[in-house]
Design an enzyme around this catalytic site. Structure first.
Site, short mmCIF file in Angstrom:
data_model
loop_
_atom_site.label_atom_id
_atom_site.label_comp_id
_atom_site.label_asym_id
_atom_site.label_seq_id
_atom_site.Cartn_x
_atom_site.Cartn_y
_atom_site.Cartn_z
N LYS A 18 0.81 -1.23 0.00
CA LYS A 18 0.00 0.00 0.00
C LYS A 18 0.84 1.27 0.00
O LYS A 18 0.35 2.33 -0.40
CB LYS A 18 -0.95 -0.02 1.20
CG LYS A 18 -2.07 -1.05 1.07
CD LYS A 18 -3.34 -0.40 0.65
CE LYS A 18 -4.57 -1.28 0.50
NZ LYS A 18 -4.57 -2.64 0.99
N SER A 69 0.90 -9.86 -0.85
CA SER A 69 0.68 -8.42 -0.71
C SER A 69 1.02 -7.80 0.64
O SER A 69 1.14 -6.58 0.73
CB SER A 69 -0.77 -8.10 -1.07
OG SER A 69 -1.65 -8.98 -0.40
C1 PLP Z 1 -5.42 -3.63 0.60
C2 PLP Z 1 -4.85 -4.98 0.50
C3 PLP Z 1 -5.20 -5.84 -0.55
C4 PLP Z 1 -6.24 -5.50 -1.61
O1 PLP Z 1 -5.95 -4.33 -2.31
P1 PLP Z 1 -7.15 -3.58 -3.10
O2 PLP Z 1 -6.48 -2.50 -3.84
O3 PLP Z 1 -8.10 -3.07 -2.07
O4 PLP Z 1 -7.81 -4.60 -3.97
C5 PLP Z 1 -4.57 -7.08 -0.60
N1 PLP Z 1 -3.68 -7.46 0.33
C6 PLP Z 1 -3.32 -6.66 1.35
C7 PLP Z 1 -2.32 -7.16 2.34
C8 PLP Z 1 -3.90 -5.39 1.47
O5 PLP Z 1 -3.55 -4.61 2.49
#
Ligand code: PLP
Length: 353
Positions: free
Chosen positions: A72, A325
């Site tokens: 993010k 992510s």
């Molecule tokens: C926010 C987030 C997502 C999803 O991202 P979007 O842009 O909302 O689809 C996936 N994994 C993690 C760890 C996140 O913090």
């Protein structure tokens, strides 16, 4: 016929209906330059057990290794660095299940502006503590993401702070899209990319970049079975709200916004498959990342691996990249989850071909 002028008769290039203020690829390259000093180029690591499971080489894009523990920071840095300095000086404000709030707080701290983060009551304690430690003002309240969002806009009206949206913003989408540029640089022979999906900023940015570069690359978005707002919105043909359910993938909770302007359209146009995974598979995926790679991932980050483990992704001819992510999960909760699935996963690993 004009000598020296040749116009081949070829199909129109994929055009760009969802402009990010400027043509999308240009926006993504611009974001990359703006955020370069704030984000890490994360490794793309080969996974032997997942390659065995998929039958083609599988690579993990380790966004969990970003400084704030999730990708993010890319979107937050992209959105904040493009604010004019007089706007920035009034501070930034956001609403978030945690990781976006953390990223905004971290960026604000680094460039020396104030940050306010509105979160729902259920938010993971590890995330809210980290936001506080970065010096941001934390506003806790409400059942879910939608209430946190309302509160955020009320406070922004009162204070003049700039709202940094978690996903439905051109600069945020462009920032997340920089992951795709890195994947192609690191390993150009991928033809499938698997991405966790909530509001769609992550998969949207990645899909825009990759489809505009090579429409043959397949993009798969993965969410949890309970409370997958984008999945049900795409199925319904319009944004819908779905009840939130408890899940290991808490960072994927929340709606896509009733007046969604970008990510719904991008996902509909550019994402090839949307997949839902079970809670059990998410736990297994977290345990596998630990057992096979000694990597800590939160549930939301493990859904792509869960989809591979459940056999829900049919790979193409070439390599698969899976975006991991984030890693922000309460430590005690993490240990319980991995402990409960470890024996099963070790058994599965020992039986691989
Ligand atoms: C926010 C987030 C997502 C999803 O991202 P979007 O842009 O909302 O689809 C996936 N994994 C993690 C760890 C996140 O913090």
């Amino acid at each position: 016929m004009n000598a020296g002028s040749l116009r081949p008769d070829r199909p129109a290039p994929p055009h760009d209906p969802v402009e990010l203020g400027e043509p999308a690829l240009r926006a993504i390259w611009s974001a990359r330059r703006r955020i370069a000093s704030y984000v890490r180029e994360t490794p793309l690591e080969h996974s032997p057990p997942l390659s065995d499971a998929a039958g083609v080489p599988v690579w993990l894009k380790l966004e969990s290794l970003q400084a704030t523990g999730s990708f993010k920071v890319r979107g937050a840095a992209s959105a904040i660095t493009q604010l004019p300095s007089d706007v920035r000086a009034r501070g930034v404000i956001t609403f978030s299940t945690g990781n976006h709030g953390l990223a905004v707080a971290s960026m604000a701290h680094r460039i020396g502006v104030g940050a306010t983060v509105c979160v729902a009551e259920r938010t993971d304690a590890a995330k809210t503590e980290a936001i506080r430690r970065l010096g941001a003002t934390l506003v806790v309240g409400g059942e879910g993401q939608d209430e946190a969002e309302l509160r955020c806009y009320e406070l922004a009206r009162d204070t003049g702070a700039a709202v940094i949206k978690p996903f439905d913003d051109p600069f945020v989408i462009a920032g997340q899209g920089t992951i795709a540029l890195e994947i192609l640089e690191q390993h150009p022979q991928i033809d499938t990319v698997v991405v966790p999906l909530s509001g769609g900023g992550l998969v949207g940015g990645i899909a825009l970049a990759l489809k505009l570069i090579d429409p043959g690359i397949r993009i798969v978005g993965v969410s949890m079975e309970g409370g997958a707002a984008m999945y049900h919105s795409v199925a319904a043909g319009a944004p819908v709200t779905v009840p939130e359910a408890p899940t290991l993938a808490d960072s994927l909770q929340g709606g896509i916004g009733r007046d969604n302007r970008f990510t719904f359209a991008i996902v509909r146009r550019y994402v090839d498959d949307l997949i839902l995974v079970s809670e059990r598979a998410i736990g297994d995926a977290m345990a596998l990342l630990f057992a096979a790679h000694r990597l800590v991932a939160e549930g939301a980050a493990a859904v792509g691996i869960a989809a591979l483990l459940e056999g829900k992704i049919k790979p193409g001819k070439r390599d698969v990249a899976v975006v991991v992510s984030g890693r922000n999960v309460d430590p005690a909760r993490y240990l319980r989850i991995v402990d409960s699935r470890l024996a099963h996963v070790l058994d599965r690993l020992s039986r691989r071909p």
